[in-house]
Design a protein around this motif. Sequence first.
Motif, PDB file in Angstrom:
ATOM      1  N   THR A   1       0.837  -1.200   0.000  1.00  0.00           N
ATOM      2  CA  THR A   1       0.000   0.000   0.000  1.00  0.00           C
ATOM      3  C   THR A   1       0.868   1.245   0.000  1.00  0.00           C
ATOM      4  O   THR A   1       1.688   1.444   0.903  1.00  0.00           O
ATOM      5  CB  THR A   1      -0.916   0.021   1.245  1.00  0.00           C
TER       6      THR A   1
ATOM      7  N   THR B   1       0.705   4.788   0.798  1.00  0.00           N
ATOM      8  CA  THR B   1      -0.215   5.657   1.542  1.00  0.00           C
ATOM      9  C   THR B   1      -0.100   7.123   1.154  1.00  0.00           C
ATOM     10  O   THR B   1      -0.841   7.956   1.686  1.00  0.00           O
ATOM     11  CB  THR B   1       0.013   5.526   3.067  1.00  0.00           C
TER      12      THR B   1
ATOM     13  N   ARG C   1      -2.731  -0.615  -3.684  1.00  0.00           N
ATOM     14  CA  ARG C   1      -3.555   0.395  -3.000  1.00  0.00           C
ATOM     15  C   ARG C   1      -2.796   1.720  -3.030  1.00  0.00           C
ATOM     16  O   ARG C   1      -1.661   1.792  -2.558  1.00  0.00           O
ATOM     17  CB  ARG C   1      -3.823  -0.032  -1.550  1.00  0.00           C
TER      18      ARG C   1
ATOM     19  N   GLU D   1     -10.906   0.945  -8.015  1.00  0.00           N
ATOM     20  CA  GLU D   1     -10.619  -0.254  -7.232  1.00  0.00           C
ATOM     21  C   GLU D   1      -9.301  -0.154  -6.466  1.00  0.00           C
ATOM     22  O   GLU D   1      -9.074  -0.922  -5.529  1.00  0.00           O
ATOM     23  CB  GLU D   1     -10.605  -1.490  -8.145  1.00  0.00           C
TER      24      GLU D   1
ATOM     25  N   TYR E   1      -7.615   5.967  -3.762  1.00  0.00           N
ATOM     26  CA  TYR E   1      -8.446   6.505  -2.694  1.00  0.00           C
ATOM     27  C   TYR E   1      -8.080   7.973  -2.444  1.00  0.00           C
ATOM     28  O   TYR E   1      -6.949   8.274  -2.060  1.00  0.00           O
ATOM     29  CB  TYR E   1      -8.246   5.679  -1.424  1.00  0.00           C
TER      30      TYR E   1
ATOM     31  N   LYS F   1     -16.719  10.272  -1.776  1.00  0.00           N
ATOM     32  CA  LYS F   1     -16.081   9.804  -0.546  1.00  0.00           C
ATOM     33  C   LYS F   1     -14.604  10.156  -0.524  1.00  0.00           C
ATOM     34  O   LYS F   1     -13.903  10.000  -1.527  1.00  0.00           O
ATOM     35  CB  LYS F   1     -16.254   8.295  -0.397  1.00  0.00           C
TER      36      LYS F   1
ATOM     37  N   TYR G   1     -11.006   9.746   2.137  1.00  0.00           N
ATOM     38  CA  TYR G   1     -10.524   8.816   3.149  1.00  0.00           C
ATOM     39  C   TYR G   1      -9.600   9.468   4.181  1.00  0.00           C
ATOM     40  O   TYR G   1      -9.208   8.829   5.151  1.00  0.00           O
ATOM     41  CB  TYR G   1      -9.816   7.637   2.474  1.00  0.00           C
TER      42      TYR G   1
ATOM     43  N   LYS H   1      -5.083  -0.004   6.584  1.00  0.00           N
ATOM     44  CA  LYS H   1      -6.519  -0.274   6.681  1.00  0.00           C
ATOM     45  C   LYS H   1      -7.090   0.257   7.994  1.00  0.00           C
ATOM     46  O   LYS H   1      -8.224   0.768   8.032  1.00  0.00           O
ATOM     47  CB  LYS H   1      -6.776  -1.774   6.558  1.00  0.00           C
ATOM     48  N   LYS H   2      -6.316   0.161   9.056  1.00  0.00           N
ATOM     49  CA  LYS H   2      -6.762   0.699  10.347  1.00  0.00           C
ATOM     50  C   LYS H   2      -6.901   2.215  10.277  1.00  0.00           C
ATOM     51  O   LYS H   2      -7.811   2.801  10.872  1.00  0.00           O
ATOM     52  CB  LYS H   2      -5.755   0.322  11.436  1.00  0.00           C
TER      53      LYS H   2
ATOM     54  N   PHE I   1      -7.228   4.253   7.378  1.00  0.00           N
ATOM     55  CA  PHE I   1      -8.168   4.783   6.383  1.00  0.00           C
ATOM     56  C   PHE I   1      -9.542   4.100   6.388  1.00  0.00           C
ATOM     57  O   PHE I   1     -10.454   4.559   5.714  1.00  0.00           O
ATOM     58  CB  PHE I   1      -7.558   4.662   4.985  1.00  0.00           C
ATOM     59  N   GLY I   2      -9.653   2.993   7.115  1.00  0.00           N
ATOM     60  CA  GLY I   2     -10.942   2.316   7.194  1.00  0.00           C
ATOM     61  C   GLY I   2     -11.304   1.547   5.939  1.00  0.00           C
ATOM     62  O   GLY I   2     -12.467   1.203   5.709  1.00  0.00           O
ATOM     63  N   ILE I   3     -10.301   1.245   5.113  1.00  0.00           N
ATOM     64  CA  ILE I   3     -10.558   0.472   3.893  1.00  0.00           C
ATOM     65  C   ILE I   3      -9.297  -0.291   3.507  1.00  0.00           C
ATOM     66  O   ILE I   3      -8.187   0.187   3.794  1.00  0.00           O
ATOM     67  CB  ILE I   3     -10.998   1.381   2.732  1.00  0.00           C
TER      68      ILE I   3
END
Length: 255
Positions: free
Chosen positions: A4, A6, A33, A56, A59, A88, A90, A250-251, A253-255
Motif C-alpha cells: 500500500t 499511503t 492500493r 478499485e 483513494y 467519498k 478517506y 486499513k486501520k 483509512f478504514g478500507i
Amino acid sequence: MLLTDTHTHLYYETDNEKRIALMQRCKQNDVGRLFLPNVDVFSAAQVFGLAAEYPEICYPMLGLHPCSVKGDWENVLDAIWNTQQGRKIYAIGEIGIDLYWDKTTLPEQVLAFKAQIKKAKELKLPIVIHCREAFNEVFEVLEEERDKDLRGILHCFTGNHEQALKAIDLGFYLGIGGVVTYKNGGLDKFLHEIDLQHIVLETDSPYLSPVPYRGKPNESSYLVYIAEKVAELYQLNIEQVATITTENSKKIFGI
C-alpha cells in the motif's frame, strides 16, 4: 503480496499513456492500493479524476498543503471542500506546516492546519501531515488538538527517534518513504527499534525516489524498494512487511 502506497501524487502525470504505464508497473510490483493527497484547488480535480479512473485501487484525500497557504487560505479551503460534491474521501491531507520554503506564512499555516484538523474531527477522518523543518510547531498544534478523534499519518517522516516516539504517542503512524534507503538519511539508525505496527509505507511520488532511482522521478511501483529496505532493517521478509504495513493502512483509512 499486497503493498500500500499511503501517499502518492501519481495524478500529476497527465499523459494518458504514461499514466497507464505507471499503473501497470504498480500491478507488476504488487502495489495495489494508492492513497492520493490533495494539495490545492486545482489538484482536487486531478485526485478525483484518477480515483474515478481506477476506483478499485485509488483513494482520494482532500486538504490544503501548507506551501499553498496564503492570505486567502479560508476561501481556498472552502473551494477545496466544495470540490468533494458528495464523493467519498478517506483522509484530510496533506496538511501541516512547512518552514523550509517560507517562514513568513507560519501564522496562516497554523490557522489553516487547525481548521483542517477540525474538519477531520467533524468527519471522523484521519489527517495526513506534511512537516518540513517544523516538528516543534507541528507537535505544539497536535498537543493542543489531542483527543480521541485525532489520528493519522506523519507523512514522509524524517525525524529522529525521540520525534518518532512523540508522534506515536500523539496517535500517529510514521509514513516511511525513499529516505529510508538513503545512505545518510538517518532512519536506518533507529527505525528497527520502532514497532512495525506504527509504520506505513509511501513513495510521495514523483518526489524522493528510493535507491536505486534516487535523483530521478519517483513512482508508486518503486514502493517495493522501500519495502525491501524496511524488511532488511527489521530482519523480516518483504511479504511480512507488506502484510503488516497494509493492515496498518486499513486501520487508518478504514478500507
